[in-house]
Design an enzyme around this catalytic site. Structure first.
Site, PDB file in Angstrom:
ATOM      1  N   ASP A  61       3.307  -8.142  -8.740  1.00 27.71           N
ATOM      2  CA  ASP A  61       3.143  -9.377  -7.987  1.00 27.71           C
ATOM      3  C   ASP A  61       3.865  -9.229  -6.652  1.00 27.71           C
ATOM      4  O   ASP A  61       4.631  -8.283  -6.450  1.00 27.71           O
ATOM      5  CB  ASP A  61       3.621 -10.607  -8.768  1.00 27.71           C
ATOM      6  CG  ASP A  61       5.091 -10.576  -9.135  1.00 27.71           C
ATOM      7  OD1 ASP A  61       5.701  -9.496  -9.071  1.00 27.71           O
ATOM      8  OD2 ASP A  61       5.633 -11.635  -9.494  1.00 27.71           O
ATOM      9  N   TYR A  63       6.344  -9.453  -3.371  1.00 31.35           N
ATOM     10  CA  TYR A  63       7.799  -9.554  -3.237  1.00 31.35           C
ATOM     11  C   TYR A  63       8.197 -11.028  -3.123  1.00 31.35           C
ATOM     12  O   TYR A  63       7.593 -11.776  -2.360  1.00 31.35           O
ATOM     13  CB  TYR A  63       8.267  -8.809  -1.991  1.00 31.35           C
ATOM     14  CG  TYR A  63       8.055  -7.320  -2.031  1.00 31.35           C
ATOM     15  CD1 TYR A  63       8.708  -6.518  -2.961  1.00 31.35           C
ATOM     16  CD2 TYR A  63       7.205  -6.691  -1.121  1.00 31.35           C
ATOM     17  CE1 TYR A  63       8.518  -5.138  -2.995  1.00 31.35           C
ATOM     18  CE2 TYR A  63       7.018  -5.304  -1.140  1.00 31.35           C
ATOM     19  CZ  TYR A  63       7.672  -4.545  -2.077  1.00 31.35           C
ATOM     20  OH  TYR A  63       7.489  -3.185  -2.104  1.00 31.35           O
ATOM     21  N   PHE A  74       3.202  -3.406  -2.760  1.00 32.06           N
ATOM     22  CA  PHE A  74       4.274  -2.506  -2.328  1.00 32.06           C
ATOM     23  C   PHE A  74       4.567  -2.561  -0.827  1.00 32.06           C
ATOM     24  O   PHE A  74       5.633  -2.144  -0.393  1.00 32.06           O
ATOM     25  CB  PHE A  74       4.003  -1.047  -2.749  1.00 32.06           C
ATOM     26  CG  PHE A  74       3.954  -0.849  -4.226  1.00 32.06           C
ATOM     27  CD1 PHE A  74       5.113  -0.884  -4.997  1.00 32.06           C
ATOM     28  CD2 PHE A  74       2.737  -0.646  -4.879  1.00 32.06           C
ATOM     29  CE1 PHE A  74       5.069  -0.721  -6.375  1.00 32.06           C
ATOM     30  CE2 PHE A  74       2.688  -0.479  -6.253  1.00 32.06           C
ATOM     31  CZ  PHE A  74       3.856  -0.506  -7.004  1.00 32.06           C
ATOM     32  N   HIS A 181       6.845   3.790 -13.317  1.00 34.30           N
ATOM     33  CA  HIS A 181       6.863   2.953 -12.113  1.00 34.30           C
ATOM     34  C   HIS A 181       7.935   3.474 -11.152  1.00 34.30           C
ATOM     35  O   HIS A 181       8.953   4.021 -11.587  1.00 34.30           O
ATOM     36  CB  HIS A 181       7.170   1.508 -12.514  1.00 34.30           C
ATOM     37  CG  HIS A 181       6.924   0.506 -11.446  1.00 34.30           C
ATOM     38  ND1 HIS A 181       7.866   0.214 -10.474  1.00 34.30           N
ATOM     39  CD2 HIS A 181       5.858  -0.281 -11.189  1.00 34.30           C
ATOM     40  CE1 HIS A 181       7.377  -0.711  -9.673  1.00 34.30           C
ATOM     41  NE2 HIS A 181       6.156  -1.025 -10.070  1.00 34.30           N
TER      42      HIS A 181
END
Length: 220
Positions: A61, A63, A74, A181
Protein backbone atom coordinates in the site's frame (compact mmCIF):
# COMPACT_ATOMS: atom_id res chain seq x y z
CA UNK A 1 -14.11 12.86 -8.47
CA UNK A 2 -11.64 10.52 -10.15
CA UNK A 3 -11.56 10.86 -13.94
CA UNK A 4 -11.57 7.26 -15.15
CA UNK A 5 -11.12 8.38 -18.75
CA UNK A 6 -7.42 8.89 -17.90
CA UNK A 7 -7.01 5.16 -17.28
CA UNK A 8 -7.13 4.07 -20.90
CA UNK A 9 -7.69 0.35 -21.32
CA UNK A 10 -7.60 -0.28 -17.56
CA UNK A 11 -10.99 1.48 -17.27
CA UNK A 12 -12.55 -1.53 -19.02
CA UNK A 13 -11.79 -3.83 -16.08
CA UNK A 14 -14.92 -5.13 -14.28
CA UNK A 15 -13.69 -3.52 -11.03
CA UNK A 16 -14.77 -0.07 -12.14
CA UNK A 17 -18.37 -1.17 -12.74
CA UNK A 18 -18.77 -3.63 -9.86
CA UNK A 19 -16.40 -2.59 -7.05
CA UNK A 20 -15.33 1.02 -7.57
CA UNK A 21 -18.62 2.64 -6.47
CA UNK A 22 -18.34 1.06 -3.00
CA UNK A 23 -14.61 1.80 -2.72
CA UNK A 24 -15.17 5.38 -3.80
CA UNK A 25 -17.99 5.82 -1.27
CA UNK A 26 -15.77 4.45 1.49
CA UNK A 27 -13.02 6.89 0.55
CA UNK A 28 -15.44 9.80 0.57
CA UNK A 29 -16.68 8.76 4.01
CA UNK A 30 -13.13 8.53 5.42
CA UNK A 31 -12.54 11.19 8.07
CA UNK A 32 -8.76 10.83 8.13
CA UNK A 33 -6.44 12.37 5.51
CA UNK A 34 -5.92 9.94 2.64
CA UNK A 35 -2.67 9.40 0.77
CA UNK A 36 -1.72 9.84 -1.98
CA UNK A 37 -3.81 12.84 -3.11
CA UNK A 38 -6.86 11.87 -5.16
CA UNK A 39 -5.31 13.19 -8.38
CA UNK A 40 -2.45 10.70 -7.99
CA UNK A 41 -4.39 7.68 -6.79
CA UNK A 42 -4.37 5.89 -10.15
CA UNK A 43 -1.03 7.28 -11.31
CA UNK A 44 0.47 3.82 -11.88
CA UNK A 45 -2.33 2.85 -14.26
CA UNK A 46 -2.28 6.22 -15.99
CA UNK A 47 1.47 6.11 -16.67
CA UNK A 48 1.61 2.46 -17.77
CA UNK A 49 -1.40 1.42 -19.88
CA UNK A 50 -2.07 -2.29 -20.45
CA UNK A 51 -0.70 -2.37 -23.97
CA UNK A 52 2.60 -0.85 -22.78
CA UNK A 53 3.09 -3.01 -19.67
CA UNK A 54 6.15 -5.27 -19.90
CA UNK A 55 7.10 -5.61 -16.23
CA UNK A 56 4.90 -5.68 -13.12
CA UNK A 57 6.21 -4.89 -9.63
CA UNK A 58 3.66 -5.45 -6.87
CA UNK A 59 3.76 -3.44 -3.66
CA UNK A 60 1.40 -3.46 -0.68
CA UNK A 61 0.00 0.00 0.00
CA UNK A 62 1.17 3.61 -0.38
CA UNK A 63 3.65 5.19 2.00
CA UNK A 64 1.67 6.58 4.97
CA UNK A 65 3.97 9.58 5.44
CA UNK A 66 2.54 12.80 3.93
CA UNK A 67 4.61 13.98 0.98
CA UNK A 68 6.04 10.56 0.15
CA UNK A 69 3.47 8.58 -1.89
CA UNK A 70 2.51 9.72 -5.38
CA UNK A 71 0.65 6.71 -6.71
CA UNK A 72 3.40 4.28 -7.74
CA UNK A 73 4.52 1.33 -5.63
CA UNK A 74 7.86 1.93 -3.87
CA UNK A 75 8.32 5.32 -5.58
CA UNK A 76 8.48 8.64 -3.74
CA UNK A 77 8.52 12.29 -4.75
CA UNK A 78 12.00 13.31 -5.95
CA UNK A 79 12.72 15.58 -2.97
CA UNK A 80 12.20 12.85 -0.34
CA UNK A 81 15.30 12.13 1.75
CA UNK A 82 16.25 9.85 3.29
CA UNK A 83 14.65 7.21 1.11
CA UNK A 84 12.13 4.82 2.70
CA UNK A 85 14.07 1.79 3.88
CA UNK A 86 12.58 -0.69 1.41
CA UNK A 87 13.38 1.61 -1.49
CA UNK A 88 16.87 2.13 -0.10
CA UNK A 89 17.37 -1.64 -0.16
CA UNK A 90 16.02 -1.82 -3.72
CA UNK A 91 18.65 0.73 -4.71
CA UNK A 92 21.39 -1.22 -2.91
CA UNK A 93 20.47 -4.32 -4.89
CA UNK A 94 20.21 -2.27 -8.07
CA UNK A 95 23.72 -0.89 -7.54
CA UNK A 96 25.08 -4.39 -6.86
CA UNK A 97 23.26 -5.74 -9.91
CA UNK A 98 23.87 -2.99 -12.47
CA UNK A 99 26.60 -0.84 -10.91
CA UNK A 100 24.55 2.25 -10.10
CA UNK A 101 21.13 3.46 -8.94
CA UNK A 102 18.90 6.49 -9.59
CA UNK A 103 19.74 9.77 -7.90
CA UNK A 104 16.25 10.21 -6.40
CA UNK A 105 13.43 7.92 -5.31
CA UNK A 106 11.16 8.99 -8.17
CA UNK A 107 10.47 5.90 -10.29
CA UNK A 108 8.13 7.48 -12.80
CA UNK A 109 10.77 6.97 -15.49
CA UNK A 110 10.44 3.21 -14.92
CA UNK A 111 6.68 3.49 -15.40
CA UNK A 112 7.09 5.32 -18.70
CA UNK A 113 9.14 2.39 -20.00
CA UNK A 114 6.43 -0.17 -19.29
CA UNK A 115 7.14 -1.05 -15.64
CA UNK A 116 3.80 -1.12 -13.83
CA UNK A 117 4.41 -0.18 -10.19
CA UNK A 118 1.17 -1.40 -8.67
CA UNK A 119 0.18 -1.42 -5.01
CA UNK A 120 -2.35 -3.93 -3.67
CA UNK A 121 -4.24 -0.99 -2.14
CA UNK A 122 -4.20 2.40 -3.84
CA UNK A 123 -4.90 4.44 -0.73
CA UNK A 124 -3.82 4.64 2.90
CA UNK A 125 -4.88 6.81 5.85
CA UNK A 126 -2.04 9.16 6.75
CA UNK A 127 0.10 7.57 9.44
CA UNK A 128 -1.65 4.18 9.37
CA UNK A 129 0.13 1.68 7.14
CA UNK A 130 -2.24 -1.04 5.92
CA UNK A 131 -5.31 0.95 6.92
CA UNK A 132 -7.06 0.45 3.58
CA UNK A 133 -5.90 -3.06 2.65
CA UNK A 134 -9.42 -4.39 3.24
CA UNK A 135 -11.25 -1.51 1.59
CA UNK A 136 -11.87 -3.46 -1.65
CA UNK A 137 -8.82 -2.57 -3.73
CA UNK A 138 -7.60 -6.17 -4.01
CA UNK A 139 -10.13 -6.97 -6.75
CA UNK A 140 -8.52 -4.30 -8.91
CA UNK A 141 -5.03 -5.67 -8.32
CA UNK A 142 -6.09 -9.19 -9.24
CA UNK A 143 -7.84 -8.01 -12.40
CA UNK A 144 -4.87 -5.89 -13.46
CA UNK A 145 -2.53 -8.85 -13.00
CA UNK A 146 -4.87 -11.10 -14.96
CA UNK A 147 -4.98 -8.54 -17.77
CA UNK A 148 -1.20 -8.28 -17.93
CA UNK A 149 -0.89 -12.07 -18.03
CA UNK A 150 -2.63 -12.10 -21.42
CA UNK A 151 0.77 -11.27 -22.97
CA UNK A 152 4.31 -12.29 -21.97
CA UNK A 153 5.25 -10.19 -18.92
CA UNK A 154 7.99 -10.15 -16.29
CA UNK A 155 6.80 -10.12 -12.66
CA UNK A 156 8.75 -9.06 -9.60
CA UNK A 157 6.95 -10.61 -6.64
CA UNK A 158 8.64 -9.50 -3.43
CA UNK A 159 7.24 -11.06 -0.27
CA UNK A 160 4.36 -13.40 0.49
CA UNK A 161 1.42 -11.01 -0.22
CA UNK A 162 2.69 -10.27 -3.73
CA UNK A 163 3.45 -13.94 -4.34
CA UNK A 164 -0.06 -14.91 -3.28
CA UNK A 165 -1.55 -12.59 -5.89
CA UNK A 166 1.01 -13.77 -8.43
CA UNK A 167 -0.03 -17.39 -7.95
CA UNK A 168 -2.72 -16.82 -10.60
CA UNK A 169 0.00 -16.23 -13.20
CA UNK A 170 0.70 -19.44 -15.11
CA UNK A 171 2.38 -20.38 -18.34
CA UNK A 172 5.97 -20.52 -19.53
CA UNK A 173 5.70 -17.29 -21.53
CA UNK A 174 6.17 -15.18 -18.39
CA UNK A 175 9.15 -14.45 -16.16
CA UNK A 176 8.35 -14.68 -12.45
CA UNK A 177 10.99 -13.63 -9.93
CA UNK A 178 9.85 -14.41 -6.39
CA UNK A 179 12.05 -13.44 -3.44
CA UNK A 180 11.85 -11.99 0.02
CA UNK A 181 10.58 -8.42 0.34
CA UNK A 182 13.18 -5.60 0.31
CA UNK A 183 12.03 -4.52 3.76
CA UNK A 184 14.85 -4.32 6.34
CA UNK A 185 13.08 -7.16 8.17
CA UNK A 186 13.49 -9.60 5.28
CA UNK A 187 15.86 -8.29 2.60
CA UNK A 188 18.71 -10.54 3.73
CA UNK A 189 16.53 -13.63 3.37
CA UNK A 190 16.87 -13.75 -0.41
CA UNK A 191 16.22 -10.30 -1.80
CA UNK A 192 19.84 -9.20 -1.70
CA UNK A 193 21.77 -11.03 -4.38
CA UNK A 194 18.71 -11.92 -6.47
CA UNK A 195 19.81 -9.65 -9.39
CA UNK A 196 16.23 -9.06 -10.55
CA UNK A 197 16.96 -6.10 -12.79
CA UNK A 198 19.60 -7.75 -14.96
CA UNK A 199 17.52 -10.93 -15.10
CA UNK A 200 14.54 -8.98 -16.46
CA UNK A 201 16.72 -7.20 -19.01
CA UNK A 202 18.22 -10.51 -20.12
CA UNK A 203 14.71 -11.90 -20.57
CA UNK A 204 13.57 -8.85 -22.54
CA UNK A 205 16.66 -8.92 -24.73
CA UNK A 206 16.15 -12.61 -25.47
CA UNK A 207 12.65 -11.71 -26.66
CA UNK A 208 14.02 -8.99 -28.92
CA UNK A 209 12.53 -6.20 -26.80
CA UNK A 210 14.28 -3.04 -25.60
CA UNK A 211 15.72 -3.43 -22.12
CA UNK A 212 14.65 -1.27 -19.19
CA UNK A 213 16.84 1.66 -18.21
CA UNK A 214 16.64 1.15 -14.45
CA UNK A 215 19.25 3.67 -13.39
CA UNK A 216 19.05 7.14 -15.02
CA UNK A 217 15.95 9.01 -16.23
CA UNK A 218 17.99 10.78 -18.89
CA UNK A 219 19.92 7.69 -19.94
CA UNK A 220 19.37 5.49 -23.01
Amino acid sequence: MTDLSRLGGWAELPFFATDWPAVSAALQAETRPILPPETQRFAALELTPPEATRVVILGQDPYPTPGHAHGLAFSVEPDVTPLPRSLGNIYKELADDLGTAPLTGDLRFWARQGVLLLNTALSVPAGEAGGHLKLGWRALTEQVVARTAQTPTAYLLWGKPAQKIGAQITGTQHLKIETAHPSPLSARRGFFGSAPFSRINDWLAARGEPIINWTRPEGP
